[in-house]
Enzyme design. Structure first.
Site, PDB file in Angstrom:
ATOM      1  N   SER A  26      32.847 -13.484 -26.027  1.00 34.63           N
ATOM      2  CA  SER A  26      31.812 -13.082 -26.976  1.00 34.63           C
ATOM      3  C   SER A  26      32.473 -12.597 -28.273  1.00 34.63           C
ATOM      4  O   SER A  26      33.196 -13.358 -28.898  1.00 34.63           O
ATOM      5  CB  SER A  26      30.911 -12.022 -26.334  1.00 34.63           C
ATOM      6  OG  SER A  26      29.694 -11.896 -27.018  1.00 34.63           O
ATOM      7  N   MET A  27      32.258 -11.353 -28.692  1.00 36.11           N
ATOM      8  CA  MET A  27      32.944 -10.880 -29.884  1.00 36.11           C
ATOM      9  C   MET A  27      34.448 -11.042 -29.747  1.00 36.11           C
ATOM     10  O   MET A  27      35.154 -11.356 -30.718  1.00 36.11           O
ATOM     11  CB  MET A  27      32.616  -9.405 -30.153  1.00 36.11           C
ATOM     12  CG  MET A  27      33.250  -8.867 -31.435  1.00 36.11           C
ATOM     13  SD  MET A  27      33.025  -7.084 -31.705  1.00 36.11           S
ATOM     14  CE  MET A  27      34.429  -6.434 -30.790  1.00 36.11           C
TER      15      MET A  27
END
Length: 252
Positions: free
Chosen positions: A94-95
């Site tokens: 994700s991030m």
């Protein structure tokens, strides 16, 4: 490695490759504890601990993506200069996928040793997500976290724990909102993109967009599950990572 920035939950046997893992928004190094235990014993799994969470909760978290990337790259470069020799790969979810990708780009621009592979999970390429995260208030952040699911759900219902985790979540969303793709030369590093087949944040085609950001080999691996599929598919994810670490070109 620097005990402030990096955590190990296993002790590698032998001189196998190193895997540096980057957590998701609001996440910590412990997100990769189970994966570290599932990978082969010769893999040296090092997990990044961003400021503002767990034992670093007194430190100010980063709210600008570029500053976070700069800090991580500096620590990795220092480690390479003092130890060197061990091949390494980056895994980000994700991030964390974006942080890993931009860290690799910064290391390349500085002419520093490159990872042997990037594992980019739970996020499409840097131009696929245009949500205005920097405008999210706390209610928006919490709603998004609940939508994505994951192991932190119980924490969101505990006011005392929420008070501890919310500052890091808020900062990470602002860091995501500060990011914009400014173009540049593609990496030469092989990339493995990983995604769940029912991720509410992205599609399988979004994951495939990472291929445009490298001239190296590309593999796409799709797993059953949502945004946090990797917690439910540990054995399969570990197999994919092992394949990518041991071969310079995984087969998609």
């Amino acid at each position: 490695m620097n005990s402030t920035w990096f955590r190990r939950f296993t002790t590698a046997v032998g001189d196998g490759p190193r895997l540096v893992c980057f957590p998701h928004a609001g996440g910590s190094a412990t997100a990769y504890k189970d994966l570290a235990s599932t990978l082969p014993a010769n893999v040296d799994v090092v997990c990044v601990q961003y400021p503002g969470r767990q034992d670093r909760y007194r430190e100010e978290p980063f709210t600008v993506m570029g500053s976070l990337v700069e800090a991580v790259a500096e620590e990795l470069a220092r480690e390479s200069a003092t130890v060197g020799g061990r091949p390494y790969a980056l895994f980000g979810h994700s991030m964390g996928a974006l942080v890993a990708f931009e860290t690799a780009r910064l290391l390349a621009r500085r002419g520093l040793p490159q990872p042997t592979r990037l594992f980019l999970s739970g996020r499409g390429g840097p131009e696929t997500d245009s949500a205005p995260y920097h405008l999210y208030d706390d209610a928006d952040v919490l709603a998004d976290v609940r939508r994505l699911g994951g192991t932190e759900q119980a924490m969101l219902d505990d006011p005392d724990i929420l008070e501890l985790v919310l500052p890091a979540l808020r900062a990470d969303y602002r860091a995501l909102g500060s990011y914009s793709w400014r173009g540049g030369e593609p990496l030469t590093v092989p990339v493995t993109a990983l995604t769940g087949d029912s991720d509410p944040m992205m599609t399988v085609e979004d994951a495939r967009t990472w291929q445009a950001y490298t001239t190296g080999d590309f593999a796409l691996k799709v797993f059953p599950g949502g945004h946090f599929y990797l917690f439910d598919q540990l054995e399969q994810v570990a197999d994919t990572v092992t394949e990518g670490l041991l071969t310079r070109a995984a087969v998609s």
